[in-house]
Design an enzyme around this catalytic site. Structure first.
Site: not given
Length: 487
Positions: A282, A284, A456-458
């Protein structure tokens, strides 16, 4: 032991299974030395030169330039003792265009002994000199019967007569059909002969439910090709609709002015990696506009120092240094997602995206965080020059942990870059432009750039991403003062 040795395309590492032959650096008849570069091969990651495994004389080249060859396939034959006179198992320097194509009947007469780990052999050009039977390039028929340990209670087998010596041939370019028994008469009443088809074609036919014995091959010697199988599997075309229109069909308009470019090599690998990354991690992206006037002045002072006069100094050098210093303050940015855990790297393999004639590649500087500013400058210069020359090795493009893409060199302000697979952050560095800027309460012309950080928003939340980007910006706004503050 035979003097004629076949050199197979070696394992190029990183899971690569094939390569395209770009340029042969030797020709038939050349005398070569051990480890002398003999061929340039392009993989999905880089163009590499492959050295000779033996010294000797080139007897045959099996694949022309432009052909794609699987790892483990013979590509060249070398006589390791050319001074000993004519070899019994020798290859001539004749061109494949001078050789007749063998018939299906002659192929059917050849028994190929299965060899463990051997790749699919190529087809020789025709009857061998001296009336010997044509064979497939590779190990060929056994010259003596295989010796096996007799099982208990079994009668010893009679010795088989020795087969004719193997005759190798030069530069095969036609793939060898694989024969298998077929029914005596098929459902259409066609007579049965050996079905000539390569293993991949047989697998395709099995997957599509196509009976190979019912097909007429369009390939060499009547072999069945993938296209033959696909045509047989395709449903009958429906009657086309008749449309009365004074305007030409949109599908055919301009077709003669279209260019079709095969997607392969670096472009294919990039497309696969970017698609996988874009729909897995994901993304951002955050942006920061920075006044870099002081940084540009610091670069000018650096260029003026005597020990730096022969060094390539660019704004990208300061961006790289800023990223490396910011990683020390925020180690989680230099990490990767591994399913049940996050792997934080204590080393930074800094990737620098480079646009080359072969496409976009991202070589990386190994353990860049341990380098001095001068060592980092030299490493970046070498990386760029190697990439432009098309000599970047697969190892140099593997193992990256954090990447910078300099879109500013194209006059672009910034972008929203896609993460390289396995990395959690990538920084886009935009063009440095003179713009009106509020400085010390007054509007003045200043040198300004915009940074774009995708992450990586994780792994990286908004706070961490913002702090990291802010630190990079602070360094670029005033490198000397920031170094003092962080030391």
């Amino acid at each position: 032991m035979s003097r004629i040795k076949e050199f197979n395309l070696p394992d190029l590492g990183e899971g690569l299974t094939e390569g395209e032959i770009l340029t042969w650096l030797v020709k038939v008849g050349d005398t070569i030395e051990l480890n002398q570069p003999i061929v340039e091969v392009e993989t999905a990651k880089a163009a590499v030169e492959i050295p000779a495994k033996w010294a000797g004389q080139v007897q045959a080249i099996f694949h022309p330039e432009g052909s794609t060859v699987e790892v483990g396939t013979p590509i060249i034959a070398i006589d390791t003792d050319p001074g000993a006179g004519p070899a019994e198992q020798s290859t001539t320097g004749a061109s494949t265009s001078d050789l007749p194509t063998p018939s299906a009947a002659s192929l059917a007469a050849v028994e190929v002994a299965p060899t463990e780990g051997a790749v699919e052999p190529g087809l020789i050009g025709g009857p061998a000199p001296g009336g010997r039977t044509a064979v497939l390039v590779g190990y060929g028929p056994r010259t003596t019967a295989a010796k096996r340990r007799p099982r208990k209670g079994a009668a010893p087998a009679a010795s088989a007569p020795a087969a004719a010596p193997v005759q190798h041939s030069p530069a095969p370019v036609v793939p060898a059909p694989v024969r298998s028994p077929s029914p005596a008469v098929n459902g259409n009443g066609r007579s049965s002969g050996p079905v000539l088809a390569k293993p991949p074609v047989r697998k395709l036919a099995k997957d599509l439910g196509v009976d190979l014995s019912a097909l007429t091959g369009s390939g060499p010697s009547g072999s069945i090709t993938r296209e033959d199988v696909q045509r047989a599997a395709a449903p009958a075309a429906a009657e086309p609709l008749t449309v009365t229109s004074p305007v030409s069909s949109a599908a055919s308009f301009g077709a003669d002015r279209e260019q079709r470019i095969p997607v392969k090599g670096v472009r294919r690998l990039t497309a696969e990696n970017m698609s996988r990354s874009a729909f897995t991690a994901p993304h951002v992206t955050e942006f920061l506009t920075v006044d870099v006037t002081r940084a540009m002045k610091a670069l000018d002072r650096l260029r003026g120092r005597r020990e730096w006069r022969d060094v390539r100094v660019s704004p990208l050098l300061l961006v790289a240094k800023a990223v490396l210093l910011a990683v020390r303050r925020h180690p989680m940015v230099n990490s990767s997602w591994a399913g049940d855990e996050i792997v934080v790297k204590e080393y930074v393999n800094l990737g620098i995206a480079a646009a080359t004639e072969r496409g976009l590649i991202v070589p990386n500087i190994k353990d860049a965080g341990r380098l001095t500013l001068r060592e980092l400058a030299d490493a970046m210069t070498d990386l760029v020059q190697t990439a432009k020359a098309g000599r970047t090795s697969p190892a140099d493009m593997s193992g990256g942990t954090l990447t910078i893409t300099n879109v500013g060199v194209f006059g672009v302000d910034t972008g929203t870059p896609i993460l390289p697979p396995g990395e959690s952050a990538i920084l886009a560095f935009g063009a440095v432009r003179e713009q009106p800027w509020v400085h010390k309460g007054k509007v003045k012309p200043r040198l300004v750039t915009t940074l774009g950080l995708s992450f990586d928003h994780r792994i990286i939340d908004g706070e961490l991403g913002s702090k990291f980007l802010r630190d990079v910006g602070d360094f670029l706004a005033d490198p000397e003062a920031t170094l003092l503050a962080w030391s």
